[in-house]
Design an enzyme around this catalytic site. Sequence first.
Site, PDB file in Angstrom:
ATOM      1  N   ARG A 146       0.840  -1.185   0.000  1.00  0.00           N
ATOM      2  CA  ARG A 146       0.000   0.000   0.000  1.00  0.00           C
ATOM      3  C   ARG A 146       0.883   1.246   0.000  1.00  0.00           C
ATOM      4  O   ARG A 146       2.047   1.198   0.413  1.00  0.00           O
ATOM      5  CB  ARG A 146      -0.954   0.005   1.190  1.00  0.00           C
ATOM      6  CG  ARG A 146      -0.309   0.279   2.512  1.00  0.00           C
ATOM      7  CD  ARG A 146      -1.221  -0.036   3.696  1.00  0.00           C
ATOM      8  NE  ARG A 146      -2.518   0.578   3.598  1.00  0.00           N
ATOM      9  CZ  ARG A 146      -3.659  -0.117   3.549  1.00  0.00           C
ATOM     10  NH1 ARG A 146      -3.638  -1.444   3.591  1.00  0.00           N
ATOM     11  NH2 ARG A 146      -4.814   0.507   3.474  1.00  0.00           N
ATOM     12  N   ALA A 151       6.527  -2.092  -4.753  1.00  0.00           N
ATOM     13  CA  ALA A 151       6.623  -1.354  -3.496  1.00  0.00           C
ATOM     14  C   ALA A 151       5.628  -0.194  -3.449  1.00  0.00           C
ATOM     15  O   ALA A 151       4.921   0.101  -4.413  1.00  0.00           O
ATOM     16  CB  ALA A 151       8.051  -0.851  -3.297  1.00  0.00           C
ATOM     17  N   HIS A 152       5.620   0.481  -2.306  1.00  0.00           N
ATOM     18  CA  HIS A 152       4.652   1.549  -2.049  1.00  0.00           C
ATOM     19  C   HIS A 152       4.744   2.689  -3.067  1.00  0.00           C
ATOM     20  O   HIS A 152       5.812   3.059  -3.514  1.00  0.00           O
ATOM     21  CB  HIS A 152       4.847   2.106  -0.639  1.00  0.00           C
ATOM     22  CG  HIS A 152       6.175   2.775  -0.429  1.00  0.00           C
ATOM     23  ND1 HIS A 152       6.405   4.105  -0.709  1.00  0.00           N
ATOM     24  CD2 HIS A 152       7.345   2.292   0.040  1.00  0.00           C
ATOM     25  CE1 HIS A 152       7.652   4.422  -0.427  1.00  0.00           C
ATOM     26  NE2 HIS A 152       8.249   3.329   0.021  1.00  0.00           N
ATOM     27  N   ASN A 153       3.592   3.196  -3.434  1.00  0.00           N
ATOM     28  CA  ASN A 153       3.458   4.370  -4.316  1.00  0.00           C
ATOM     29  C   ASN A 153       3.930   4.139  -5.747  1.00  0.00           C
ATOM     30  O   ASN A 153       4.091   5.103  -6.510  1.00  0.00           O
ATOM     31  CB  ASN A 153       4.185   5.581  -3.734  1.00  0.00           C
ATOM     32  CG  ASN A 153       3.558   6.068  -2.438  1.00  0.00           C
ATOM     33  OD1 ASN A 153       3.920   5.600  -1.360  1.00  0.00           O
ATOM     34  ND2 ASN A 153       2.613   6.996  -2.541  1.00  0.00           N
ATOM     35  N   SER A 185       7.775   4.341  -5.281  1.00  0.00           N
ATOM     36  CA  SER A 185       7.498   5.573  -6.036  1.00  0.00           C
ATOM     37  C   SER A 185       8.036   5.558  -7.458  1.00  0.00           C
ATOM     38  O   SER A 185       8.191   6.617  -8.074  1.00  0.00           O
ATOM     39  CB  SER A 185       8.050   6.788  -5.275  1.00  0.00           C
ATOM     40  OG  SER A 185       7.434   6.906  -4.005  1.00  0.00           O
TER      41      SER A 185
END
Length: 326
Positions: free
Chosen positions: A217, A238-240, A258
Amino acid sequence: MSEKKINLKQIADYLDGKIIGNEDCEVGNILPLDLANEEDISFLYSKKFIDKLKTTKAKVVVLEEKYSSFNNSTSIVVKDAHLAYAKLTQLFKKRIDKIGVSSDASIKSNRIDPSSYIGPKVIIEEEAEIGKNVKILGGVYIGSKVKIEDNTLIYSNVSIYSETKIGKNCIIHANSVLGSDGLGFANKDEKWEKIEHLGIVKVENEVEIGSGCTIDRSSTGETILKSGVKLDNQVHIAHNCEIGENTIIGAKTAIAGSTKVGKRCKIGGGCGIIDNINLCDDVTVTPMSFVTKSIAKKGIYSGGSMLMEHKDWLKYSAELNRKIKK
């Protein structure tokens, strides 16, 4: 193996193909040329297997017109044999036609469409929303406020954390985890202070996620898999991160936080992609590559190294670095 018999005319119509030979027959299984027998249908989509075509025992072979003269049995001639093979497997696929809720599932939501199936030992928390014809197999955990749209299939032991959004016609294979926290910590006095991840995972339509994948998330906002994305087994997002439409990613690839991957990209297995970079549309990254910077021009990129003795690898790496710096 499929146990159902399918009429050849039905198959040809489904594949938009032309029958050459005996139209009045049925087949029961799809098998490779060298394993097929007199009751099977097979396929040829590469000239590498011409020799096997000449000796196959298959009742019917799906192929392109340029190869039909090599086939001694009935042919279904199509424009694109590889695409036809993909569609043929769908025709023979056994469908899960169950509906209803297993007696030993734990359901705390009243937003489950009655046309869906909830298998044994499934846990569904408060305010989760399950659409039409969704199939959720045994041992799945679905957190609060999760939304799963129509015709999605979730295999056993998947964990879907709270507020995750999953679109229509998706497939999520066993043991994948969607919505767990990413790697986010701030250093204080040589100790790690946790950054809570307050965002969600959003999976759009017609996405397939292989077994054992992990989709983190976002810290804030969304981690997004756009429509048509396909992940092999054991892929980590991974996140973002944002993965663009119709991108496909091979097994054991990890993409750090990201990073944005464009549309129609092809990422080979075992790749590492660092955080906070962008890959433009139509990029191919060959297997075992390490991507350390953004890619702004479409094309094929490689970043791995050949296997050699370590002393030779050191010399090769030093020489390559000198050439790159010139």
